[in-house]
Design a protein around this motif. Structure first.
Motif, PDB file in Angstrom:
ATOM      1  N   THR A 123       2.275  29.573  14.606  1.00  0.00           N
ATOM      2  CA  THR A 123       2.454  28.550  15.632  1.00  0.00           C
ATOM      3  C   THR A 123       3.551  27.583  15.203  1.00  0.00           C
ATOM      4  OG1 THR A 123       1.418  26.723  16.853  1.00  0.00           O
ATOM      5  CG2 THR A 123       0.580  27.165  14.634  1.00  0.00           C
ATOM      6  N   ASN A 124       4.299  27.084  16.166  1.00  0.00           N
ATOM      7  CA  ASN A 124       5.242  25.999  15.875  1.00  0.00           C
ATOM      8  C   ASN A 124       4.849  24.724  16.611  1.00  0.00           C
ATOM      9  OD1 ASN A 124       6.110  26.452  18.503  1.00  0.00           O
ATOM     10  ND2 ASN A 124       7.947  27.567  17.883  1.00  0.00           N
TER      11      ASN A 124
ATOM     12  N   THR B 162      -0.494  24.260  20.269  1.00  0.00           N
ATOM     13  CA  THR B 162      -1.514  23.741  19.353  1.00  0.00           C
ATOM     14  C   THR B 162      -1.438  22.223  19.243  1.00  0.00           C
ATOM     15  OG1 THR B 162      -0.004  24.349  17.545  1.00  0.00           O
ATOM     16  CG2 THR B 162      -1.857  25.819  17.978  1.00  0.00           C
ATOM     17  N   ALA B 163      -0.402  21.615  19.785  1.00  0.00           N
ATOM     18  CA  ALA B 163      -0.359  20.152  19.867  1.00  0.00           C
ATOM     19  C   ALA B 163      -1.442  19.616  20.797  1.00  0.00           C
ATOM     20  CB  ALA B 163       1.017  19.690  20.349  1.00  0.00           C
ATOM     21  N   ARG B 164      -1.994  20.485  21.640  1.00  0.00           N
ATOM     22  CA  ARG B 164      -3.079  20.097  22.547  1.00  0.00           C
ATOM     23  C   ARG B 164      -4.416  20.474  21.924  1.00  0.00           C
ATOM     24  NH1 ARG B 164      -0.520  23.068  26.944  1.00  0.00           N
ATOM     25  NH2 ARG B 164      -2.533  24.091  27.216  1.00  0.00           N
TER      26      ARG B 164
ATOM     27  N   SER C 219       5.134  27.263  11.532  1.00  0.00           N
ATOM     28  CA  SER C 219       6.560  27.429  11.275  1.00  0.00           C
ATOM     29  C   SER C 219       7.188  26.039  11.195  1.00  0.00           C
ATOM     30  CB  SER C 219       7.217  28.254  12.390  1.00  0.00           C
ATOM     31  OG  SER C 219       6.667  29.549  12.433  1.00  0.00           O
ATOM     32  N   ILE C 220       7.315  25.540   9.976  1.00  0.00           N
ATOM     33  CA  ILE C 220       7.877  24.208   9.745  1.00  0.00           C
ATOM     34  C   ILE C 220       9.302  24.402   9.245  1.00  0.00           C
ATOM     35  CG2 ILE C 220       7.572  21.988   8.609  1.00  0.00           C
ATOM     36  CD1 ILE C 220       4.645  22.677   8.181  1.00  0.00           C
ATOM     37  N   GLN C 221      10.270  24.253  10.134  1.00  0.00           N
ATOM     38  CA  GLN C 221      11.634  24.682   9.845  1.00  0.00           C
ATOM     39  C   GLN C 221      12.500  23.601   9.198  1.00  0.00           C
ATOM     40  OE1 GLN C 221      12.474  27.775   9.977  1.00  0.00           O
ATOM     41  NE2 GLN C 221      10.554  28.444  10.897  1.00  0.00           N
TER      42      GLN C 221
ATOM     43  N   LEU D  60       4.358  19.594  16.305  1.00  0.00           N
ATOM     44  CA  LEU D  60       3.836  20.367  15.186  1.00  0.00           C
ATOM     45  C   LEU D  60       2.842  19.533  14.376  1.00  0.00           C
ATOM     46  CD1 LEU D  60       6.040  22.573  12.912  1.00  0.00           C
ATOM     47  CD2 LEU D  60       4.518  20.896  11.892  1.00  0.00           C
ATOM     48  N   ILE D  61       3.185  18.294  14.101  1.00  0.00           N
ATOM     49  CA  ILE D  61       2.298  17.421  13.330  1.00  0.00           C
ATOM     50  C   ILE D  61       0.993  17.186  14.086  1.00  0.00           C
ATOM     51  CG2 ILE D  61       2.020  15.114  12.349  1.00  0.00           C
ATOM     52  CD1 ILE D  61       3.902  16.995  10.775  1.00  0.00           C
TER      53      ILE D  61
END
Length: 236
Positions: free
Chosen positions: A75-76, A80-82, A106-108, A128-129
């Motif tokens: 997930t980026n 998933t922020a929800r 995926s923390i780019q 993402l956070i």
């Protein structure tokens, strides 16, 4: 169930060209059934953000019903922020007695500026956070990965702070490779791929910080030649 969005990947290029389409569900289900018949018990749903594909939830459901005991979800942070979306997946699994998820973010980049620069989507780091917070609050296993490139390698030491702040239990940092990037010109490849030797000081600083501040943390570096950082060969 890739989302076809990653900027430095062939999939992202196909999206930019208007060629990428939503992925049908049936092939994903067939692949799961074939794997289960061979005895596989772990499945990884790759992305960027596979939650953007309508095929993901049916595929997760089928994987659980087939007896898979470990499911990794890339997930980026887009969905998933929800919290409600996270709960939808966890409730689906709980109803079937499944609790074997790993969420692979995926923390780019090692900080907000680098991540948003890589993804070319302002605000993507903040989403993402949010996702990390939701999943950590629900006791989920969280790991992370990145594909290091010209826009991100100077931020490598910042991954130490991200890991510590968000309960990330494993980190894999890979390299952009021409064979994965699609049809690119020499100039495009040079613009996205830093020289290995230029990255080494930042990798060294990051790994030294992990040694000092989080000894024993599970980190590995993918596709970096041993010869440019031989003292860290055991982590490559």
């Amino acid at each position: 169930v890739c989302n076809n969005r990653c900027v430095f990947c062939v999939s992202g290029q196909l999206t930019a060209q208007g060629l990428a389409r939503p992925l049908p569900t049936a092939p994903a289900l067939a692949a799961l059934e074939q794997a289960a018949a061979r005895g596989a018990r772990k499945v990884t749903f790759l992305g960027g953000e596979p939650t953007l594909q309508a095929s993901l939830l049916p595929a997760i459901t089928r994987a659980i019903d087939l007896g898979f005991t470990a499911i990794v979800l890339f997930t980026n942070g887009v969905k998933t922020a929800r919290a409600s979306y996270v709960d939808e997946i966890l409730d689906l699994a709980a109803a079937r007695g499944f609790a074997g998820f790993e969420w692979r973010f995926s923390i780019q980049g090692g900080d907000q500026a680098s991540h948003d620069h890589v993804t070319e989507k302002p605000g993507s780091f903040a989403r993402l956070i949010d996702g990390l917070h939701h999943l950590r609050a629900r006791g989920q296993r969280i790991t992370a990965n990145a594909c290091i490139n010209t826009r991100s390698y100077r931020s490598l030491p910042g991954y130490v702070d991200l890991v510590r702040a968000h309960g990330i239990s494993q980190l894999h940092l890979d390299q952009v490779r021409p064979r994965d990037a699609g049809q690119r010109s020499e100039a495009e490849l040079r613009a996205m791929m830093p020289r290995y030797s230029d990255q080494v000081p930042y990798f060294r600083e990051m790994l030294a910080r992990f040694d000092r501040e989080l000894p024993g943390f599970d980190i590995n570096v993918g596709n970096l030649p041993f010869c440019v950082m031989p003292e860290r060969a055991h982590q490559i």
